[in-house]
Design a protein around this motif. Sequence first.
Motif, PDB file in Angstrom:
ATOM      1  N   HIS A   1       0.840  -1.201   0.000  1.00 31.44           N
ATOM      2  CA  HIS A   1       0.000   0.000   0.000  1.00 31.44           C
ATOM      3  C   HIS A   1       0.877   1.254   0.000  1.00 31.44           C
ATOM      4  N   ASN A   2       1.953   1.213   0.765  1.00 32.29           N
ATOM      5  CA  ASN A   2       2.882   2.338   0.820  1.00 32.29           C
ATOM      6  C   ASN A   2       3.507   2.597  -0.548  1.00 32.29           C
ATOM      7  N   GLN A   3       3.874   1.536  -1.249  1.00 34.38           N
ATOM      8  CA  GLN A   3       4.447   1.688  -2.588  1.00 34.38           C
ATOM      9  C   GLN A   3       3.433   2.308  -3.542  1.00 34.38           C
ATOM     10  N   GLN A   4       2.177   1.874  -3.439  1.00 37.58           N
ATOM     11  CA  GLN A   4       1.131   2.445  -4.288  1.00 37.58           C
ATOM     12  C   GLN A   4       0.944   3.928  -3.993  1.00 37.58           C
ATOM     13  N   LEU A   5       0.932   4.272  -2.712  1.00 36.44           N
ATOM     14  CA  LEU A   5       0.763   5.677  -2.340  1.00 36.44           C
ATOM     15  C   LEU A   5       1.950   6.519  -2.797  1.00 36.44           C
ATOM     16  N   ASN A   6       3.150   5.970  -2.710  1.00 35.76           N
ATOM     17  CA  ASN A   6       4.329   6.701  -3.180  1.00 35.76           C
ATOM     18  C   ASN A   6       4.254   6.945  -4.685  1.00 35.76           C
ATOM     19  N   ALA A   7       3.808   5.941  -5.429  1.00 34.96           N
ATOM     20  CA  ALA A   7       3.670   6.101  -6.876  1.00 34.96           C
ATOM     21  C   ALA A   7       2.607   7.151  -7.193  1.00 34.96           C
ATOM     22  N   GLN A   8       1.500   7.097  -6.472  1.00 36.17           N
ATOM     23  CA  GLN A   8       0.433   8.078  -6.684  1.00 36.17           C
ATOM     24  C   GLN A   8       0.925   9.478  -6.324  1.00 36.17           C
ATOM     25  N   ASN A   9       1.666   9.587  -5.237  1.00 42.22           N
ATOM     26  CA  ASN A   9       2.208  10.878  -4.826  1.00 42.22           C
ATOM     27  C   ASN A   9       3.143  11.430  -5.899  1.00 42.22           C
ATOM     28  N   GLN A  10       3.987  10.577  -6.447  1.00 41.12           N
ATOM     29  CA  GLN A  10       4.908  11.007  -7.500  1.00 41.12           C
ATOM     30  C   GLN A  10       4.133  11.526  -8.705  1.00 41.12           C
ATOM     31  N   GLN A  11       3.086  10.804  -9.085  1.00 41.55           N
ATOM     32  CA  GLN A  11       2.270  11.218 -10.226  1.00 41.55           C
ATOM     33  C   GLN A  11       1.613  12.568  -9.948  1.00 41.55           C
ATOM     34  N   LEU A  12       1.079  12.737  -8.750  1.00 46.24           N
ATOM     35  CA  LEU A  12       0.429  14.002  -8.404  1.00 46.24           C
ATOM     36  C   LEU A  12       1.430  15.154  -8.362  1.00 46.24           C
ATOM     37  N   GLN A  13       2.638  14.880  -7.894  1.00 43.95           N
ATOM     38  CA  GLN A  13       3.678  15.911  -7.881  1.00 43.95           C
ATOM     39  C   GLN A  13       4.016  16.344  -9.310  1.00 43.95           C
ATOM     40  N   GLU A  14       4.096  15.374 -10.212  1.00 41.96           N
ATOM     41  CA  GLU A  14       4.382  15.694 -11.608  1.00 41.96           C
ATOM     42  C   GLU A  14       3.246  16.504 -12.226  1.00 41.96           C
ATOM     43  N   GLU A  15       2.004  16.136 -11.907  1.00 37.25           N
ATOM     44  CA  GLU A  15       0.861  16.893 -12.415  1.00 37.25           C
ATOM     45  C   GLU A  15       0.862  18.315 -11.868  1.00 37.25           C
ATOM     46  N   LEU A  16       1.192  18.464 -10.597  1.00 37.24           N
ATOM     47  CA  LEU A  16       1.253  19.790  -9.985  1.00 37.24           C
ATOM     48  C   LEU A  16       2.315  20.646 -10.667  1.00 37.24           C
ATOM     49  N   THR A  17       3.463  20.063 -10.916  1.00 38.89           N
ATOM     50  CA  THR A  17       4.527  20.789 -11.602  1.00 38.89           C
ATOM     51  C   THR A  17       4.074  21.221 -12.988  1.00 38.89           C
ATOM     52  N   SER A  18       3.403  20.322 -13.689  1.00 36.08           N
ATOM     53  CA  SER A  18       2.902  20.638 -15.026  1.00 36.08           C
ATOM     54  C   SER A  18       1.901  21.789 -14.976  1.00 36.08           C
ATOM     55  N   TRP A  19       0.975  21.719 -14.030  1.00 32.23           N
ATOM     56  CA  TRP A  19      -0.022  22.789 -13.910  1.00 32.23           C
ATOM     57  C   TRP A  19       0.631  24.116 -13.528  1.00 32.23           C
TER      58      TRP A  19
END
Length: 73
Positions: free
Chosen positions: A40-58
């Motif tokens: 679950h922690n690995q999934q959350l880390n992957a999701q966090n990374q994706q959200l960070q990338e989306e935030l940077t893009s926005w």
Amino acid sequence: MSLELLSKLETKIQAALETIELLKMELEEEKQKASTLSEHNQQLNAQNQQLQEELTSWNEKVTGLVGLLNSEI
């Protein structure tokens, strides 16, 4: 007297063996929980990374739009 002591010793040994078996079962359950939490922690880390990338893009898009607005003013 020695038979009584042997009987008490046998009872204590049996209780110790039962306790060991219960602890082994609890340990296995905790290992399963730890494995599940790790996944679950690995999934959350992957999701966090994706959200960070989306935030940077926005942020880059907004900065670009603000730059366009400032250049037109």
